[in-house]
Design an enzyme around this catalytic site. Sequence first.
Site, PDB file in Angstrom:
ATOM      1  N   CYS A   2     -58.240 -52.826  43.432  1.00 49.97           N
ATOM      2  CA  CYS A   2     -58.596 -52.874  45.322  1.00 49.97           C
ATOM      3  C   CYS A   2     -58.074 -53.588  45.465  1.00 49.97           C
ATOM      4  O   CYS A   2     -56.899 -54.386  45.307  1.00 49.97           O
ATOM      5  CB  CYS A   2     -60.169 -53.019  45.509  1.00 49.97           C
ATOM      6  SG  CYS A   2     -60.944 -52.377  44.387  1.00 49.97           S
ATOM      7  N   ARG A  27     -53.186 -49.428  44.623  1.00 47.08           N
ATOM      8  CA  ARG A  27     -54.542 -50.162  43.817  1.00 47.08           C
ATOM      9  C   ARG A  27     -55.128 -49.249  43.754  1.00 47.08           C
ATOM     10  O   ARG A  27     -56.687 -49.899  42.866  1.00 47.08           O
ATOM     11  CB  ARG A  27     -54.274 -51.350  44.678  1.00 47.08           C
ATOM     12  CG  ARG A  27     -53.042 -52.332  44.525  1.00 47.08           C
ATOM     13  CD  ARG A  27     -53.125 -53.653  45.535  1.00 47.08           C
ATOM     14  NE  ARG A  27     -54.006 -54.562  45.178  1.00 47.08           N
ATOM     15  CZ  ARG A  27     -54.022 -55.528  43.296  1.00 47.08           C
ATOM     16  NH1 ARG A  27     -52.758 -55.392  43.744  1.00 47.08           N
ATOM     17  NH2 ARG A  27     -55.099 -56.433  43.191  1.00 47.08           N
ATOM     18  N   TRP A  77     -61.270 -49.243  44.487  1.00 49.74           N
ATOM     19  CA  TRP A  77     -61.413 -47.942  43.244  1.00 49.74           C
ATOM     20  C   TRP A  77     -62.546 -48.678  42.689  1.00 49.74           C
ATOM     21  O   TRP A  77     -63.034 -50.027  42.357  1.00 49.74           O
ATOM     22  CB  TRP A  77     -59.866 -48.919  42.111  1.00 49.74           C
ATOM     23  CG  TRP A  77     -59.667 -48.226  40.690  1.00 49.74           C
ATOM     24  CD1 TRP A  77     -59.315 -46.707  40.937  1.00 49.74           C
ATOM     25  CD2 TRP A  77     -60.362 -48.529  39.921  1.00 49.74           C
ATOM     26  NE1 TRP A  77     -59.188 -46.287  39.581  1.00 49.74           N
ATOM     27  CE2 TRP A  77     -60.098 -46.860  38.616  1.00 49.74           C
ATOM     28  CE3 TRP A  77     -61.116 -49.288  39.275  1.00 49.74           C
ATOM     29  CZ2 TRP A  77     -60.699 -47.001  37.637  1.00 49.74           C
ATOM     30  CZ3 TRP A  77     -61.909 -49.116  38.101  1.00 49.74           C
ATOM     31  CH2 TRP A  77     -61.487 -47.765  37.734  1.00 49.74           C
ATOM     32  N   ASN A 103     -61.556 -57.699  46.133  1.00 54.71           N
ATOM     33  CA  ASN A 103     -60.790 -57.009  45.428  1.00 54.71           C
ATOM     34  C   ASN A 103     -61.573 -58.486  43.866  1.00 54.71           C
ATOM     35  O   ASN A 103     -61.439 -59.322  43.912  1.00 54.71           O
ATOM     36  CB  ASN A 103     -59.422 -56.769  45.677  1.00 54.71           C
ATOM     37  CG  ASN A 103     -58.690 -56.991  44.028  1.00 54.71           C
ATOM     38  OD1 ASN A 103     -59.311 -55.500  43.553  1.00 54.71           O
ATOM     39  ND2 ASN A 103     -57.701 -57.207  43.142  1.00 54.71           N
ATOM     40  N   GLY A 104     -61.691 -56.993  42.869  1.00 57.49           N
ATOM     41  CA  GLY A 104     -61.658 -57.901  42.060  1.00 57.49           C
ATOM     42  C   GLY A 104     -63.270 -57.296  40.962  1.00 57.49           C
ATOM     43  O   GLY A 104     -63.937 -56.495  41.973  1.00 57.49           O
ATOM     44  N   GLU A 487     -46.151 -42.413  24.657  1.00 57.43           N
ATOM     45  CA  GLU A 487     -45.395 -42.934  25.892  1.00 57.43           C
ATOM     46  C   GLU A 487     -45.476 -41.165  26.843  1.00 57.43           C
ATOM     47  O   GLU A 487     -46.152 -41.282  28.476  1.00 57.43           O
ATOM     48  CB  GLU A 487     -44.907 -43.634  26.736  1.00 57.43           C
ATOM     49  CG  GLU A 487     -44.019 -43.535  27.856  1.00 57.43           C
ATOM     50  CD  GLU A 487     -45.389 -44.509  28.715  1.00 57.43           C
ATOM     51  OE1 GLU A 487     -46.536 -44.545  28.316  1.00 57.43           O
ATOM     52  OE2 GLU A 487     -45.296 -44.223  29.908  1.00 57.43           O
ATOM     53  N   LYS A 491     -48.046 -39.938  29.957  1.00 56.46           N
ATOM     54  CA  LYS A 491     -47.052 -39.936  31.440  1.00 56.46           C
ATOM     55  C   LYS A 491     -47.346 -37.793  32.371  1.00 56.46           C
ATOM     56  O   LYS A 491     -48.058 -38.010  32.832  1.00 56.46           O
ATOM     57  CB  LYS A 491     -45.147 -39.758  31.485  1.00 56.46           C
ATOM     58  CG  LYS A 491     -44.535 -40.831  31.394  1.00 56.46           C
ATOM     59  CD  LYS A 491     -44.717 -41.423  32.875  1.00 56.46           C
ATOM     60  CE  LYS A 491     -45.385 -42.578  32.767  1.00 56.46           C
ATOM     61  NZ  LYS A 491     -46.509 -43.887  31.988  1.00 56.46           N
ATOM     62  N   GLU A 494     -51.671 -38.361  32.517  1.00 55.38           N
ATOM     63  CA  GLU A 494     -52.152 -39.346  33.540  1.00 55.38           C
ATOM     64  C   GLU A 494     -51.379 -38.791  35.451  1.00 55.38           C
ATOM     65  O   GLU A 494     -52.244 -39.041  35.909  1.00 55.38           O
ATOM     66  CB  GLU A 494     -51.427 -40.738  33.534  1.00 55.38           C
ATOM     67  CG  GLU A 494     -50.192 -41.306  33.633  1.00 55.38           C
ATOM     68  CD  GLU A 494     -49.393 -42.484  33.622  1.00 55.38           C
ATOM     69  OE1 GLU A 494     -50.209 -43.181  34.258  1.00 55.38           O
ATOM     70  OE2 GLU A 494     -48.647 -43.311  33.353  1.00 55.38           O
ATOM     71  N   HIS A 510     -52.834 -34.425   7.696  1.00 57.28           N
ATOM     72  CA  HIS A 510     -54.297 -35.116   7.842  1.00 57.28           C
ATOM     73  C   HIS A 510     -54.806 -34.687   8.668  1.00 57.28           C
ATOM     74  O   HIS A 510     -55.982 -35.221   9.125  1.00 57.28           O
ATOM     75  CB  HIS A 510     -53.885 -36.589   7.848  1.00 57.28           C
ATOM     76  CG  HIS A 510     -52.607 -36.799   7.119  1.00 57.28           C
ATOM     77  ND1 HIS A 510     -53.306 -36.800   5.615  1.00 57.28           N
ATOM     78  CD2 HIS A 510     -51.258 -37.003   6.642  1.00 57.28           C
ATOM     79  CE1 HIS A 510     -52.102 -37.565   4.362  1.00 57.28           C
ATOM     80  NE2 HIS A 510     -50.971 -37.816   5.407  1.00 57.28           N
ATOM     81  N   LYS A 609     -53.030 -48.649  40.342  1.00 57.56           N
ATOM     82  CA  LYS A 609     -51.671 -49.112  39.623  1.00 57.56           C
ATOM     83  C   LYS A 609     -51.828 -50.721  38.529  1.00 57.56           C
ATOM     84  O   LYS A 609     -51.086 -51.101  37.784  1.00 57.56           O
ATOM     85  CB  LYS A 609     -49.990 -49.459  40.353  1.00 57.56           C
ATOM     86  CG  LYS A 609     -49.231 -49.674  40.531  1.00 57.56           C
ATOM     87  CD  LYS A 609     -48.043 -48.200  38.955  1.00 57.56           C
ATOM     88  CE  LYS A 609     -46.968 -49.460  38.743  1.00 57.56           C
ATOM     89  NZ  LYS A 609     -46.453 -48.632  38.287  1.00 57.56           N
TER      90      LYS A 609
END
Length: 614
Positions: A2, A27, A77, A103-104, A487, A491, A494, A510, A609
Site C-alpha cells: 500500500c 503500490r 492493495w 502499509n504492511g 519474461e 509481460k 500482467e 512432453h 509495483k
Amino acid sequence: MCGIVGYTGGKSVVDILIDGLRQLEYRGYDSSGVAVKCGEDIKVYKAEGKLENLCKVLSPYKDELKTATCGIGHIRWATHGAPTVLNAHPHTCTCGRLALVHNGIIENYKEIREKLEKEGCTFRSQTDTEVAAHLVAKKYAQTKDLTEAVRLATKELEGAYALCVMHNDYKNTIVATKRNAPLLVGVGDGEFFAASDVPAIIKYTNRAMYLNDNEIVTLTPEKMVLINSDGKEIPQKIETLPWEPVALSKRGYKHFMLKEIHEQPDVIRNILVGKLHAPDEPIVLNEVKLNKDTLKNLNRIQIIACGTSLHAAMVGKYLIENFCGIAVDVEASSEYIYRKTVTDSHTLVIGVSQSGETADTLTAIRQAKEKGSHALIITNRPDSAMARLADSLIPVNAGIEVSVAATKSYTAQLMAFYLLALYMAEVKNSVDKSTLTSLKSELMLLPQKVERILAHTENIQKCARAYASTKDFIYIARGINFPTALEGALKLKEISYINATGYPAGELKHGPIAMLDETMPVLSILMRGCVYEKLLSNSEEAKARNARMIALTNSDDEKLDDLFDYIIRVPEVQELFSPVIAMVPLQLLAYYIAEFLGKDVDQPRNLAKSVTVE
Ligand code: AGP
C-alpha cells in the site's frame, strides 16, 4: 504494497495528500482515503477503487477543507478484507478521535483483536490495520501522549508496518513509525511530509530522512523529533535525495510503460557509466567487495528474486556459469525462505529486486546473511531496505520506474549481470583478455541496437493487432533465451490478462504440444546461436499442429517465411547478448496488445509495483 502519506505545515493539506497518493498509485489502487484535521475534528473520507473516486467524494467539501493543514492519506492493495470503503484506510478508534494509516501486515492482529473486543472495542472492518488504531487509542487513554502511545502499542505488534497516526487532541501533529516496511520523512521549510516512497514528496523537497525499524518520529510544522524504541531521542540523518521530478512525467508518451521501454538505450548507457569505459579496460564495480580470495573460496552462488527479477536472475545464471565456471542456483524468494537451504559462508547470495522492498526477497537475504553468506544486491533503489542489507551492491540506476510492469529495470538488471559476470571473470582470470575485450565491445554496442528496434515498431504493432483477441499464448525458446520466453509471457499476462506461458522449446513435446491447434499462437524466440537449428525444428513441430506461428529472430533465412505467419526481425547480436535485444520487441508486443484491448497498462488490476508483504 500500500502507500501512505502524511503532511503537516502551512499549506492546504488535501491537495498535497491526493497528489502524494497519485504518485504512489503504483503500490496499489483498490481503495483510498484521507484523514484531515479540520478545526477541532479529524474528518475521514474514503472511496473504493481508483483515486479519482476519492476526489469525487472530497469535491463537495473542497471549501470547508481548504484551511486544513495537517492530514494523512492511504492508497490500498487489499491484503486482509475485500477492497470496500469499510476496509479502506484511514482507520479510526471507536470514538473516532484517532486516525491511522498503515502499509504492511500485522501478523498477530487476530489475537490482539480478540483481546480488544473483550475490552469493549467495536471493530468496523475486517482489516488487520484497525487493530493498530484501537491499540494506539488504548495506550493514548493511559498515557495522554500520542508519541508514547504509538511507541507502546507498536511493541505489541508483530509483522510489518509503516504507520502515520493523528489525534483530535493535537492541532497539527503526525506520529509515524515503521518496521519491515518503507517510510521516509520529507523535510521542508516549516513543513514535514511522511511517505512510503520518494515519488510522493520529491515535488516538494529533496531533503529526506529514512526511518529505521522501530524508530518513531513526531512531526509538527515547527519541528521533527526522532526517538528510538526505548523512547530516547536520537540524531536525525537528513540526506539529499538523488531523484528528479521529471521522472514522474510521461513526457508525451501515452503510458509510463511505453516511455520506460523507450528509455532503455539510455538506461543501458547509464549503467555502463563509471563501470565500463572502454572494451580493453577492466570493469569497475566500486561497491562489489569480491576479491580473488573470496571468489576462490566460493563453492556456489544462489540468486534469489521474484517475478521479472527472477527472470533476470535466470539469465545471470547462464552468464556467470559461462564466464566464471561457478555453479549457480536460481530460486524464487518465496520458495527459498520456506525450505532448508544449503547456504553458508562459502555461498555468494545475489538478491535481485527493482524496488529493493520485496518482502520475500528481503526475508531470503536476511536468512542467507544469518548463515554467513556474502549478500550482493542488484537493485534500482540504492535507498531501499535491501540495499542497506548489502555486503556488495550494484545499483542499476534505471531511474524511477512508475509502470507496474517492469521493463527498463529488467534490462538494467541484465546489464548488471553482464558487468558482474565479466568482472568476476577478470578477477578469477577465467576468460582470456582478447575474448573479454570482444565481449565488452559487444556490450557497448547494445544501446544502438535497441534504438534500431525502437525506431521501427510498426511491424510489432501490426502483429499485436492480429493477435490481440487471442485468449492463450505460448512463448518458446532455448538456452539463454528461455528466461526471455518467461519474461515475454509475464509481460503479456500482467498487462493484457491473456493466458501466456513460456516454455523451454524442448519441453513442448512432453505435454504442452497437446494444446496446439489453429487457435493457439506460438512465438518462437529464434536467435542465431548454438540452439537455433533445434528451435527451428521445434517451431516446425508446432507448425505441423497448425499453431499460429510468430518468429522473433535475427536470422534472414528465407525458409522462415514459409514457416511463420509473422516475423519480427531484430538486429544481429552475439547469442550471449541476445536476451537484451529480444526482450524489447516482446515488451512492445505486450504493450500494444494491452493498449489495443484498452487495458489499464500502467496499473493492471490486482497488481502492485512493490510487493512488500509475503
Ligand atoms: C514485473 O513486471 C512485476 N511487476 C513483478 O513480477 C516484479 O518483478 C516482482 O514483484 C519483483 O519486484 P522487485 O523486482 O521490486 O523485487
